[in-house]
Structures are given as C-alpha cells and as structure tokens.
Design an enzyme around this catalytic site. Structure first.
Site, short mmCIF file in Angstrom:
data_model
loop_
_atom_site.label_atom_id
_atom_site.label_comp_id
_atom_site.label_asym_id
_atom_site.label_seq_id
_atom_site.Cartn_x
_atom_site.Cartn_y
_atom_site.Cartn_z
N TYR A 161 -7.03 17.03 -4.30
CA TYR A 161 -6.14 16.14 -5.03
C TYR A 161 -5.10 16.99 -5.57
CZ TYR A 161 -5.47 13.73 -9.40
OH TYR A 161 -4.82 13.01 -10.34
N GLU A 172 -4.42 18.82 -13.25
CA GLU A 172 -5.10 19.53 -12.21
C GLU A 172 -4.26 20.61 -11.37
OE1 GLU A 172 -8.90 19.25 -12.01
OE2 GLU A 172 -8.09 19.51 -9.89
N LYS A 183 -1.04 16.32 -5.37
CA LYS A 183 -0.51 16.02 -6.50
C LYS A 183 0.76 16.94 -6.79
CE LYS A 183 -1.90 12.39 -8.62
NZ LYS A 183 -0.92 11.30 -9.08
N THR A 220 -0.01 15.92 -13.01
CA THR A 220 -1.37 15.98 -13.49
C THR A 220 -1.77 17.53 -13.70
OG1 THR A 220 -3.69 16.26 -13.10
CG2 THR A 220 -2.41 16.06 -11.06
N LEU A 259 1.74 5.21 -10.47
CA LEU A 259 0.75 5.60 -10.93
C LEU A 259 -0.23 5.61 -9.76
CD1 LEU A 259 0.79 3.85 -14.14
CD2 LEU A 259 1.84 5.77 -13.53
N ASP A 317 0.80 -1.05 0.00
CA ASP A 317 -0.07 -0.04 0.17
C ASP A 317 0.99 1.21 0.04
OD1 ASP A 317 -3.29 0.58 1.04
OD2 ASP A 317 -1.73 2.09 1.15
P1 NAP Z 1 -7.06 5.18 -11.34
O1 NAP Z 1 -7.89 4.22 -12.41
O2 NAP Z 1 -7.96 5.84 -10.61
O3 NAP Z 1 -5.91 4.03 -10.68
C1 NAP Z 1 -5.52 4.24 -9.50
C2 NAP Z 1 -4.78 3.23 -8.87
O4 NAP Z 1 -4.29 3.41 -7.84
C3 NAP Z 1 -5.39 1.78 -8.72
O5 NAP Z 1 -4.42 0.98 -9.43
C4 NAP Z 1 -5.69 1.88 -7.16
O6 NAP Z 1 -5.88 0.59 -6.88
C5 NAP Z 1 -4.48 2.29 -6.93
N1 NAP Z 1 -4.44 2.84 -5.41
C6 NAP Z 1 -5.43 3.68 -4.88
N2 NAP Z 1 -5.16 3.69 -3.50
C7 NAP Z 1 -4.01 2.91 -3.46
C8 NAP Z 1 -3.16 2.64 -2.21
N3 NAP Z 1 -3.24 3.31 -0.95
N4 NAP Z 1 -2.25 2.09 -2.41
C9 NAP Z 1 -1.73 1.35 -3.51
N5 NAP Z 1 -2.57 1.65 -4.58
C10 NAP Z 1 -3.46 2.48 -4.38
O7 NAP Z 1 -6.09 6.18 -12.14
P2 NAP Z 1 -5.47 6.38 -13.38
O8 NAP Z 1 -6.64 7.24 -14.28
O9 NAP Z 1 -5.07 5.10 -14.05
O10 NAP Z 1 -4.41 7.23 -13.43
C11 NAP Z 1 -3.39 6.88 -13.18
C12 NAP Z 1 -2.31 8.01 -12.17
O11 NAP Z 1 -2.15 9.07 -13.06
C13 NAP Z 1 -3.03 8.50 -10.94
O12 NAP Z 1 -2.16 8.83 -10.02
C14 NAP Z 1 -3.79 9.76 -11.51
O13 NAP Z 1 -3.88 10.66 -10.27
C15 NAP Z 1 -2.81 10.18 -12.62
N6 NAP Z 1 -3.19 11.02 -13.53
C16 NAP Z 1 -4.50 10.60 -14.18
C17 NAP Z 1 -4.86 11.15 -15.16
C18 NAP Z 1 -6.19 10.76 -16.13
O14 NAP Z 1 -6.74 11.69 -16.63
N7 NAP Z 1 -6.33 9.54 -15.95
C19 NAP Z 1 -4.21 12.56 -15.62
C20 NAP Z 1 -3.35 12.96 -14.87
C21 NAP Z 1 -2.54 12.23 -13.88
P3 NAP Z 1 -7.40 -0.11 -6.74
O15 NAP Z 1 -7.71 -0.64 -8.15
O16 NAP Z 1 -7.20 -1.38 -5.91
O17 NAP Z 1 -8.19 0.73 -6.29
N1 GDD Z 2 -16.92 13.18 -12.55
C1 GDD Z 2 -17.78 13.95 -12.97
N2 GDD Z 2 -19.19 13.36 -12.91
N3 GDD Z 2 -17.60 14.96 -13.77
C2 GDD Z 2 -18.60 15.94 -14.24
C3 GDD Z 2 -19.78 15.59 -14.00
C4 GDD Z 2 -20.30 14.38 -13.49
O1 GDD Z 2 -21.26 13.94 -13.18
N4 GDD Z 2 -20.57 16.55 -14.45
C5 GDD Z 2 -19.66 17.47 -14.94
N5 GDD Z 2 -18.41 16.88 -14.67
C6 GDD Z 2 -17.22 17.78 -15.15
C7 GDD Z 2 -16.32 18.00 -13.88
O2 GDD Z 2 -16.84 19.27 -13.03
C8 GDD Z 2 -15.12 18.43 -14.34
O3 GDD Z 2 -15.02 19.68 -14.75
C9 GDD Z 2 -14.98 17.50 -15.59
O4 GDD Z 2 -16.40 17.10 -15.88
C10 GDD Z 2 -14.05 16.56 -15.60
O5 GDD Z 2 -14.46 15.75 -14.63
P1 GDD Z 2 -13.58 14.20 -14.31
O6 GDD Z 2 -13.88 13.18 -15.55
O7 GDD Z 2 -14.13 13.78 -12.85
O8 GDD Z 2 -12.07 14.40 -14.64
P2 GDD Z 2 -11.27 15.60 -13.88
O9 GDD Z 2 -10.82 16.62 -14.88
O10 GDD Z 2 -11.71 16.11 -12.52
O11 GDD Z 2 -10.02 14.76 -13.18
C11 GDD Z 2 -9.17 13.85 -14.20
O12 GDD Z 2 -8.34 14.41 -15.07
C12 GDD Z 2 -7.20 14.83 -13.98
C13 GDD Z 2 -6.27 15.64 -15.32
O13 GDD Z 2 -6.66 16.81 -15.39
C14 GDD Z 2 -8.83 12.86 -13.27
O14 GDD Z 2 -8.16 11.42 -13.94
C15 GDD Z 2 -7.63 13.25 -12.37
O15 GDD Z 2 -7.00 12.08 -11.77
C16 GDD Z 2 -6.59 13.69 -13.25
O16 GDD Z 2 -5.45 14.32 -12.53
#
Ligand code: NAP
Ligand code: GDD
Length: 323
Positions: free
Chosen positions: A150, A128, A154, A126, A81, A59
């Site tokens: 968050y 964010e 980050k 990110t 990640l 963890d």
């Molecule tokens: P995700 O699908 O939410 O995956 C998160 C992973 O972290 C899962 O494998 C989860 O395990 C694991 N995790 C959560 N809590 C943990 C803990 N306490 N110890 C060990 N592992 C833990 O996220 P993703 O979209 O693949 O994103 C990967 C990374 O990139 C994240 O750090 C995210 O913040 C960052 N990021 C994502 C985006 C995006 O748009 N996707 C953009 C920028 C940055 P479980 O499956 O067991 O819950």
């Molecule tokens: N989730 C969600 N659900 N978002 C909504 C909704 C809803 O019902 N309605 C509107 N939104 C809007 C959110 O307010 C936000 O502005 C946008 O949709 C995107 O929301 P998410 O898909 O939850 O992503 P995020 O941009 O907040 O965060 C994701 O991207 C980040 C990188 O910019 C995540 O993957 C983060 O982990 C990542 O860092």
C-alpha cells in the site's frame, strides 16, 4: 458562480466528510461510485447527505469511466480519495492495490490533463510513505521508506502528482495525512475495531478483543478536521505538498485504554494478543510535524485523541444498542 467538485472515494470515511464540507460551502458535489454488491452509502446517509450528492458510476481502474465522470461533473476541483486503503490487505492483494491506489491516481491525473488542465487536483497521500521513519518527526522534507505494498503504491501516486505539477503545470497538491479516524471509520482499522468491540463487550454481546501489535504508535487525529486541510490546499494560489498531523503520538495500547476506561471496563480482562493480526513488516511509529500546514494554510488539528475515541465509543454504543 457555483463551484463543482468531483470526489473519488466519496463513499469512504474522508469522502463523506469532505462531501459534507463542500456542500456546506455551496459546491455541487459529484462522486465517482464504484458499484459493488453491498450497500456502500451508509456513511453519506449517516451524515444526511445521500440525496445531496450526485453519484456517477466509475472505477479508478477504468480511465474511460473517470474521463466521463470528469466531463459530466465539469469539476473545478478533483479530490482523489479512492483507494484500496487497508494496509493489511495490501499484502494479500498487492496487484489490486497497485492498480487502484497507484495507477488509479495516474488515471485521474490523466483525465485532468486531457479534459480540463485548469481544474485543481488533490491527491490523498499518506504517512505510510514514511514507513521505516528516517527522522523522529516527519515533515515534507523527510525521506520516504514505505513498508507495505500500500505504501509503495501511494508513493508512486505521490510522486506522479509532483511530476504532473512540474511537467504540465497542473494545480496538483498532495496532502500527506497521518492517521485520522471518526465514527465513520471502516471496521477493519484498529481504532474502530477497538471502539466497536468495547461497545459490544459493554452491552454483553462480545467477550474478548483480539489485536496484533499494540506497541505500534500512531499520530491520530479526527477525519472531520483533516478534510478541511484538503479543501484549504486547493484554495492556495500555488499547488504544494503538506503534512497534516496532530504532532502527538500514542501507542495502540494507550488508545485502547482510553476506550475501555470510558465505559468502566478493565482492558486486561478482555484483550487477547493474536499473532494473526501482526503484519509482515510494521510501521512502528509515526509522528508528524504539521508546522508548514499551520503556517501556510492556517490549519491545526482541533480534536484531541481522548475526545475522538470517546466520540467513537459513544457512536458504537448507539449502533450496537439499535442492532
Ligand atoms: P476508505 O474509507 O477506505 O475509503 C476508500 C474509498 O475508495 C471508498 O469510497 C471506496 O469505495 C473507494 N474505492 C475503493 N476501490 C475503488 C475503485 N477501484 N474505484 C473507485 N473507488 C474505489 O478510506 P479513507 O479512510 O476515507 O481514506 C481516504 C483516502 O485517504 C484513501 O486514499 C486513503 O488511502 C488515504 N489516507 C487515509 C488516511 C486515514 O488515516 N484515513 C491517512 C492517509 C491517507 P467503496 O465504499 O465502494 O469500497
Ligand atoms: N487494523 C488493525 N487490526 N491494526 C492493528 C491490530 C488489529 O487487530 N492490532 C494492532 N494493530 C496495529 C497495526 O499493526 C498498525 O501498527 C496500527 O495498529 C494501525 O493500524 P490501522 O488502524 O490498520 O492503520 P494503519 O496505520 O496501518 O493505516 C491507516 O493509516 C494510514 C496513514 O498512516 C490507513 O488509514 C491507511 O490508509 C493510511 O494511509
């Protein structure tokens, strides 16, 4: 010689795609797996690699477990990640988010520093962190202004990565990734919430889709493209930070319209705006400038948003049909 990689967050969207990419390149792939009561291996199964990766219990909040995982894997490359990655939850669980998403990165960096400082480290930073944007197009030099617990967690992890690079000469790189999606996206994120709902509405299993702020704009790409950039960063002679984005931004409403139009439905017949999904503070717009990644890594986003959303809708139609 076979290279070895340790991925935290291997059961998440990016972890699964990265594991597949590294296996294809001949790596031995190890994953830190925080055991939970529910099945978290579905993504690895969907990619057909659940038997090819080696899971190690651990963890991010437990330094000793990360050290053990790092020792056992003898990893040459460590990809951090793992995170509490849902922005919405970070307001209701700010301390857990700080511990896992922020201090978790410190734990992994400490493990690298203590066990094998020659290993290469990747931090999942990110867009964010840009939050209340300070420039129209955000690049590596744009000042940060996070808008959620968050984003703040980050930012700590990001600066610690920079600091360990400068303090201890670690090969530690940060990818500042803009939103990236796929059929393996968690259902709580807006793209997947939309594509799942569109599939259910089309198949007569749901009537409406409730969303919050549909005026928000995001720079959305495909996760499969983005994990290649992570790997490329660790193949460079020198560690660095890179923005990874498409360079285009789209409203949530327009993204929804692509999904509804694809199956011949009218969004106005199904979309309900629900205040429950608005956030205490919003990131109104993100638009990345990936010029440095283009020039230095030779990386560009290959998948267009329309292709991506259609791919996700089709995958959800298949899933919902089988359920
Ligand atoms: P995700 O699908 O939410 O995956 C998160 C992973 O972290 C899962 O494998 C989860 O395990 C694991 N995790 C959560 N809590 C943990 C803990 N306490 N110890 C060990 N592992 C833990 O996220 P993703 O979209 O693949 O994103 C990967 C990374 O990139 C994240 O750090 C995210 O913040 C960052 N990021 C994502 C985006 C995006 O748009 N996707 C953009 C920028 C940055 P479980 O499956 O067991 O819950
Ligand atoms: N989730 C969600 N659900 N978002 C909504 C909704 C809803 O019902 N309605 C509107 N939104 C809007 C959110 O307010 C936000 O502005 C946008 O949709 C995107 O929301 P998410 O898909 O939850 O992503 P995020 O941009 O907040 O965060 C994701 O991207 C980040 C990188 O910019 C995540 O993957 C983060 O982990 C990542 O860092």
């Amino acid at each position: 010689m076979t290279k070895s990689a340790l991925i935290t967050g291997i059961t998440g969207q990016d972890g699964a795609y990265l594991a597949k990419l590294l296996l294809g390149k001949g790596y031995a792939v190890f994953g830190l797996n925080a055991r939970r009561s529910s099945d978290n291996l579905w993504r690895l199964r969907e990619l057909g690699i659940d038997n090819d990766v080696q899971m190690i219990d651990g963890d991010l909040a437990d330094l000793s477990s990360i050290i053990r995982a790092f020792q056992a894997s003898k990893a040459d490359e460590v990809y951090n990640l793992g995170a509490q990655s849902f922005v919405g939850t970070s307001w209701t669980q700010p301390l857990l988010t700080a511990n896992v998403t922020g201090v978790g990165a410190a734990n992994v960096l400490e493990a690298v520093r203590l066990v094998n400082p020659d290993a290469r480290f990747y931090q999942a930073s990110t867009s964010e962190m840009f939050g209340l944007i300070q420039a129209e197009r955000q690049n590596e030099n744009t000042p940060f202004y996070p808008r959620s617990p968050y984003g703040v967690a980050k930012l700590y992890a990001h600066w610690l990565t920079v600091n360990y690079r400068e303090s201890f000469k670690l090969h530690a790189s940060s990818g500042i990734l803009f939103n990236h999606e796929s059929p393996l996206r968690g259902i709580e994120f807006v793209t997947r919430k939309v594509t799942d709902a569109v599939a259910r509405i089309k198949l007569g299993k749901q009537k409406e889709l409730r969303l919050g702020n549909i005026d928000a704009k995001r720079d959305w790409g495909f996760a499969g493209d983005y994990v290649e950039a992570m790997w490329l960063m660790l193949q460079q002679d020198k560690p660095d930070d890179y923005v990874i984005a498409t360079g285009k931004t789209t409203t949530v409403r327009e993204m929804c319209e692509i999904a509804f139009n694809h199956v011949g439905l009218n969004i106005n017949d199904h979309l309900v705006i629900d205040p429950a999904f608005f956030r205490p503070a919003e990131v109104d717009i993100l638009l990345g400038d990936p010029a440095k990644a283009n020039a230095k890594l030779g990386w560009t986003a290959k998948t267009q948003l329309e292709q991506l959303i259609v791919m996700m809708v089709e995958a959800d139609i298949t899933r919902v049909s089988k359920a």
